[in-house]
Write an enzyme that holds these catalytic residues in place. Structure first.
Site, PDB file in Angstrom:
ATOM      1  CD  GLU A   1      -3.929  -6.887   5.711  1.00 57.35           C
ATOM      2  OE1 GLU A   1      -4.901  -5.902   5.937  1.00 57.35           O
ATOM      3  OE2 GLU A   1      -3.060  -6.476   4.797  1.00 57.35           O
TER       4      GLU A   1
ATOM      5  CB  CYS B   1      -0.974   0.094   1.262  1.00 51.59           C
ATOM      6  SG  CYS B   1      -2.412   1.029   0.990  1.00 51.59           S
TER       7      CYS B   1
ATOM      8  CG  HIS C   1      -4.361  -3.643   2.613  1.00 51.11           C
ATOM      9  ND1 HIS C   1      -4.415  -3.088   4.030  1.00 51.11           N
ATOM     10  CD2 HIS C   1      -4.077  -2.299   1.962  1.00 51.11           C
ATOM     11  CE1 HIS C   1      -3.754  -2.106   3.699  1.00 51.11           C
ATOM     12  NE2 HIS C   1      -3.756  -1.059   2.633  1.00 51.11           N
TER      13      HIS C   1
END
Length: 389
Positions: free
Chosen positions: A369, A283, A367
């Site tokens: 995660e 990001c 992202h």
């Protein structure tokens, strides 16, 4: 006498929340959470779940979120589903009234959690109309207020919105970054088990992660992939970073204008690249890597925020469903010859990933995660740890 503010609508009975635009437009609703008033950039988020993760994502600093999914807050809140030590989004706008929680993991209702974090919510808002507005006009500045008695100074709120300078040129990483070193501990979450222990094995590759506004689950994924993680503040110097003898570097997500943060981050990142050690950015970290090698970033018209964004991996044509949260993007034009584009958005063809051809460094705009969001992209953490091994 003519109305001095023709864009304003009359306050309906029972309205305890209000949204005021810089041009005087008003939208009424019912406030929940903390009382008060704040000003920031309006954006919309398309995720159906994960509102606690979203509200606590530091990348949302100085922003107010309109959730496109109508039923927000219905599973309550708990201590596990947070991505930072505090909420960073200023507030949220939702369509339906927040109902009593119905979930076995709930520890308190969403309005109480919002109040405890000092964040303002307004329900009864046509968030579909707000989404269309952002798509048509770009992200506007708004002031929102919650008062249980329904008392509002609309002129003052309009002035707040009119005078707010906007996110361009703002370095917010310093505001949300931790201010001291942390040896990260803990892996991914499992039902009935909570967060796994881990992160202390000295035989594992050592990552020094720079916190520009990081989500906790990023560090958990690095541990899960087999790394030992030390987290340093956004302003850490290259000498401080190298003193920890890293095997690789990680550049986190974060809020604000990457060009502003880059004033102090770019020289440090160039020092990392000169070391020859592997580097991975997410990001804001992706944008800063691009700036460090001579690329450019620009404010997007509406940004990307949601947990259902399709991204094409150019190496093999595979499509990953990803979680995104960014209002700036790397410009494809002008990237130097030693930068290869690796991922593109299937929504608007914007850049979503790069890698260097002459150094072990890569980054993605989204992202991976998965907090909230899909788990399609965990392989990126494994790739990074594999490069360090």
């Amino acid at each position: 006498m003519a109305d001095a503010h023709p864009a304003r609508t009359q306050q309906p009975d029972g309205a305890t929340g209000v949204i005021v635009f810089a041009d005087g437009r008003t939208i009424w609703g019912r406030g929940f959470g903390a009382e008060g008033q704040v000003v920031g950039e309006l954006c919309f988020h398309t995720a159906m779940t994960g509102y606690q993760e979203i509200m606590t994502d530091p990348s949302f600093a100085r922003q107010i979120i309109a959730f496109t999914f109508p039923h927000i807050g219905n599973v309550g809140a708990n201590e596990e589903d947070v991505e930072a030590g505090e909420a960073h989004a200023l507030g949220c706008l939702v369509r339906e009234a927040v109902t009593s929680p119905s979930n076995f993991r709930s520890q308190q209702d969403f309005p109480s959690w919002m109040a405890s974090t000092g964040r303002i919510g307004i329900s009864g808002v046509d968030t579909r109309a707000l989404t269309r507005l952002v798509r048509r006009e770009g992200p506007p500045t708004i002031a929102i207020a919650h008062n249980a008695q329904g008392h509002f100074d609309l002129d003052a709120l309009q002035q707040m919105a009119a005078e707010w300078p906007g996110l361009e040129g703002m370095d917010l990483a310093k505001e949300v970054s931790r201010d001291q070193l942390e040896a990260w501990s803990g892996g991914k979450w499992e039902l009935g088990e909570g967060y796994r222990m881990g992160g202390h094995d000295m035989s594992q590759p050592h990552v020094v992660a720079i916190d520009y506004g990081a989500k906790r689950n990023i560090f958990r994924n690095l541990v899960e992939a087999g790394a030992r993680v030390t987290v340093l503040p956004a302003t850490a110097s290259i000498d401080e970073i190298m003193s920890h003898k890293p095997d690789g570097f990680f550049l986190s997500n974060g809020p604000g204008d990457p060009a502003a943060t880059g004033e102090y981050a770019i020289p440090v990142i160039r020092g990392m690249l000169d070391s020859g050690r592997p580097l991975f950015g997410i990001c804001l970290g992706h944008q800063l890597l691009a700036l460090a090698v001579g690329g450019k970033t620009a404010k997007m018209f509406q940004g990307h925020r949601g947990a259902n964004h399709p991204v094409k991996r150019l190496a093999d044509g595979a499509v990953e469903i990803t979680s995104m949260n960014h209002g700036f993007a790397v410009e494809r034009e002008g990237l130097p010859n030693n930068v290869r584009e690796t991922h593109v958005s299937l929504f608007d063809d914007s850049n979503c990933g790069i890698e260097l051809t002459d150094r072990p460094a890569f980054s993605v705009q989204y992202h991976p995660e998965a907090s909230p969001g899909p788990q399609d992209s965990f392989y990126l953490f494994e790739k990074f740890v594999g490069m360090m091994r």
